[in-house]
Write a protein that holds these residues in place. Structure first.
Motif, PDB file in Angstrom:
ATOM      1  N   PRO A  47       0.822  -1.206   0.000  1.00 16.21           N
ATOM      2  CA  PRO A  47       0.000   0.000   0.000  1.00 16.21           C
ATOM      3  C   PRO A  47       0.858   1.258   0.000  1.00 16.21           C
ATOM      4  O   PRO A  47       1.912   1.300   0.628  1.00 16.21           O
ATOM      5  N   ALA A  48       0.403   2.246  -0.721  1.00 16.74           N
ATOM      6  CA  ALA A  48       1.095   3.534  -0.744  1.00 16.74           C
ATOM      7  C   ALA A  48       0.918   4.214   0.605  1.00 16.74           C
ATOM      8  O   ALA A  48      -0.156   4.156   1.201  1.00 16.74           O
ATOM      9  N   VAL A  49       1.965   4.820   1.095  1.00 12.17           N
ATOM     10  CA  VAL A  49       1.895   5.585   2.329  1.00 12.17           C
ATOM     11  C   VAL A  49       2.013   7.055   1.939  1.00 12.17           C
ATOM     12  O   VAL A  49       3.043   7.484   1.422  1.00 12.17           O
ATOM     13  N   LEU A  50       0.935   7.770   2.164  1.00  9.73           N
ATOM     14  CA  LEU A  50       0.891   9.177   1.775  1.00  9.73           C
ATOM     15  C   LEU A  50       0.829  10.056   3.014  1.00  9.73           C
ATOM     16  O   LEU A  50       0.093   9.745   3.954  1.00  9.73           O
ATOM     17  N   PRO A  51       1.567  11.159   3.051  1.00  5.32           N
ATOM     18  CA  PRO A  51       1.498  12.057   4.195  1.00  5.32           C
ATOM     19  C   PRO A  51       0.133  12.735   4.256  1.00  5.32           C
ATOM     20  O   PRO A  51      -0.496  12.983   3.223  1.00  5.32           O
ATOM     21  N   THR A  52      -0.325  13.015   5.455  1.00  4.49           N
ATOM     22  CA  THR A  52      -1.629  13.651   5.643  1.00  4.49           C
ATOM     23  C   THR A  52      -1.480  15.043   6.225  1.00  4.49           C
ATOM     24  O   THR A  52      -0.421  15.412   6.734  1.00  4.49           O
ATOM     25  N   SER A  53      -2.562  15.804   6.163  1.00  7.16           N
ATOM     26  CA  SER A  53      -2.591  17.144   6.734  1.00  7.16           C
ATOM     27  C   SER A  53      -3.967  17.393   7.328  1.00  7.16           C
ATOM     28  O   SER A  53      -4.977  16.972   6.762  1.00  7.16           O
ATOM     29  N   CYS A  54      -3.997  18.093   8.421  1.00  3.62           N
ATOM     30  CA  CYS A  54      -5.256  18.448   9.074  1.00  3.62           C
ATOM     31  C   CYS A  54      -5.692  19.862   8.725  1.00  3.62           C
ATOM     32  O   CYS A  54      -6.640  20.377   9.295  1.00  3.62           O
ATOM     33  N   ARG A  55      -5.030  20.477   7.759  1.00  2.00           N
ATOM     34  CA  ARG A  55      -5.380  21.849   7.407  1.00  2.00           C
ATOM     35  C   ARG A  55      -6.633  21.876   6.544  1.00  2.00           C
ATOM     36  O   ARG A  55      -6.928  20.953   5.797  1.00  2.00           O
ATOM     37  N   ALA A  63      -7.009  20.840  -5.669  1.00  2.00           N
ATOM     38  CA  ALA A  63      -6.743  19.547  -5.048  1.00  2.00           C
ATOM     39  C   ALA A  63      -6.947  18.467  -6.108  1.00  2.00           C
ATOM     40  O   ALA A  63      -7.522  18.726  -7.167  1.00  2.00           O
ATOM     41  N   TYR A  64      -6.445  17.284  -5.815  1.00  2.00           N
ATOM     42  CA  TYR A  64      -6.564  16.146  -6.722  1.00  2.00           C
ATOM     43  C   TYR A  64      -7.347  15.040  -6.040  1.00  2.00           C
ATOM     44  O   TYR A  64      -7.112  14.747  -4.877  1.00  2.00           O
ATOM     45  N   ALA A  65      -8.247  14.414  -6.765  1.00  2.00           N
ATOM     46  CA  ALA A  65      -8.908  13.196  -6.305  1.00  2.00           C
ATOM     47  C   ALA A  65      -8.294  12.065  -7.125  1.00  2.00           C
ATOM     48  O   ALA A  65      -8.169  12.174  -8.345  1.00  2.00           O
ATOM     49  N   THR A  66      -7.879  10.997  -6.465  1.00  2.70           N
ATOM     50  CA  THR A  66      -7.177   9.924  -7.162  1.00  2.70           C
ATOM     51  C   THR A  66      -7.779   8.569  -6.839  1.00  2.70           C
ATOM     52  O   THR A  66      -8.459   8.407  -5.825  1.00  2.70           O
ATOM     53  N   GLY A  67      -7.527   7.589  -7.698  1.00  3.17           N
ATOM     54  CA  GLY A  67      -7.955   6.239  -7.392  1.00  3.17           C
ATOM     55  C   GLY A  67      -8.138   5.366  -8.606  1.00  3.17           C
ATOM     56  O   GLY A  67      -7.997   5.809  -9.747  1.00  3.17           O
ATOM     57  N   PHE A  68      -8.431   4.107  -8.325  1.00  3.78           N
ATOM     58  CA  PHE A  68      -8.733   3.110  -9.350  1.00  3.78           C
ATOM     59  C   PHE A  68     -10.237   2.876  -9.290  1.00  3.78           C
ATOM     60  O   PHE A  68     -10.738   2.376  -8.299  1.00  3.78           O
ATOM     61  N   GLY A 104     -13.748   6.754  -1.469  1.00  4.68           N
ATOM     62  CA  GLY A 104     -12.736   6.371  -0.496  1.00  4.68           C
ATOM     63  C   GLY A 104     -11.331   6.741  -0.902  1.00  4.68           C
ATOM     64  O   GLY A 104     -10.412   6.693  -0.097  1.00  4.68           O
ATOM     65  N   GLY A 105     -11.147   7.113  -2.175  1.00 12.74           N
ATOM     66  CA  GLY A 105      -9.828   7.509  -2.648  1.00 12.74           C
ATOM     67  C   GLY A 105      -9.384   8.823  -2.027  1.00 12.74           C
ATOM     68  O   GLY A 105     -10.210   9.630  -1.598  1.00 12.74           O
ATOM     69  N   PRO A 106      -8.082   9.068  -1.959  1.00 13.99           N
ATOM     70  CA  PRO A 106      -7.582  10.271  -1.312  1.00 13.99           C
ATOM     71  C   PRO A 106      -7.837  11.544  -2.110  1.00 13.99           C
ATOM     72  O   PRO A 106      -7.847  11.533  -3.336  1.00 13.99           O
ATOM     73  N   VAL A 107      -8.038  12.636  -1.376  1.00 11.73           N
ATOM     74  CA  VAL A 107      -8.072  13.984  -1.951  1.00 11.73           C
ATOM     75  C   VAL A 107      -6.790  14.653  -1.473  1.00 11.73           C
ATOM     76  O   VAL A 107      -6.535  14.745  -0.273  1.00 11.73           O
ATOM     77  N   ILE A 108      -5.967  15.074  -2.430  1.00 13.31           N
ATOM     78  CA  ILE A 108      -4.626  15.580  -2.128  1.00 13.31           C
ATOM     79  C   ILE A 108      -4.546  17.074  -2.406  1.00 13.31           C
ATOM     80  O   ILE A 108      -4.868  17.532  -3.503  1.00 13.31           O
ATOM     81  N   SER A 113       0.831  18.769  -1.235  1.00  9.33           N
ATOM     82  CA  SER A 113       0.949  17.374  -1.684  1.00  9.33           C
ATOM     83  C   SER A 113       0.637  16.394  -0.567  1.00  9.33           C
ATOM     84  O   SER A 113       1.192  15.300  -0.508  1.00  9.33           O
ATOM     85  N   ARG A 114      -0.251  16.777   0.325  1.00  6.78           N
ATOM     86  CA  ARG A 114      -0.671  15.913   1.433  1.00  6.78           C
ATOM     87  C   ARG A 114      -2.150  15.565   1.302  1.00  6.78           C
ATOM     88  O   ARG A 114      -2.937  16.341   0.778  1.00  6.78           O
ATOM     89  N   VAL A 115      -2.508  14.397   1.825  1.00  5.00           N
ATOM     90  CA  VAL A 115      -3.908  13.981   1.828  1.00  5.00           C
ATOM     91  C   VAL A 115      -4.660  14.816   2.852  1.00  5.00           C
ATOM     92  O   VAL A 115      -4.270  14.884   4.015  1.00  5.00           O
ATOM     93  N   VAL A 116      -5.739  15.460   2.399  1.00  2.00           N
ATOM     94  CA  VAL A 116      -6.561  16.284   3.287  1.00  2.00           C
ATOM     95  C   VAL A 116      -7.986  15.755   3.392  1.00  2.00           C
ATOM     96  O   VAL A 116      -8.790  16.275   4.155  1.00  2.00           O
TER      97      VAL A 116
END
Length: 141
Positions: A47-55, A63-68, A104-108, A113-116
């Motif tokens: 699994p990809a490990v992506l940094p997160t942010s609480c901002r 922002a980017y929405a990503t996924g399969f 469920g995919g991340p919004v970056i 460049s962090r998942v928010v």
């Protein structure tokens, strides 16, 4: 791992490439779930490990929405956060239109460049995507 609650339901479920996962946290009101692998399949995907942010995303921030989406190729959709447009108490909205199945995919955040957040739903007729914000979850409290 985080995802949308409506993707995993309740109890233990199976995710292709990961195997069985256990629900650690499930919040149907915000459509938020935290899951962890129980049994890995042979030759599991790392699994990809992506940094997160609480901002909070600033108004008009990209922002980017990503996924399969349902076995399709990896997708990246770029859009801007829209304050008050189609938003509810538990979701925000961006102008990008994701593909059905990207829930469920991340919004970056484009700036850090962090998942928010994570994708919750789409309004295809309005070309909008609803997403939850990490800052409103247990991860950021």
């Amino acid at each position: 791992m985080i995802t949308a609650a409506h993707v995993v339901g309740e109890g233990v479920c199976f995710i292709e490439g990961v195997g069985a996962v256990r629900i650690v946290e499930l919040n149907s009101e915000t459509d938020f779930a935290v899951i962890e692998p129980v049994v890995l399949t042979p030759n599991p995907l790392e699994p990809a490990v992506l940094p997160t942010s609480c901002r909070a995303l600033p108004h008009d921030q990209y922002a980017y929405a990503t996924g399969f989406a349902r076995g399709q190729e990896f997708n990246i959709m770029r859009g801007s956060w829209m304050e008050g447009v189609g938003s509810t108490d538990t979701t925000d909205t961006m102008t990008a239109l994701v593909i059905r199945g990207m829930s469920g995919g991340p919004v970056i955040d484009d700036e850090t460049s962090r998942v928010v957040g994570w994708v919750i739903s789409i309004e295809a007729a309005r070309t909008l995507t609803h997403f939850g914000e990490l800052r409103m979850t247990s991860i950021c409290r």
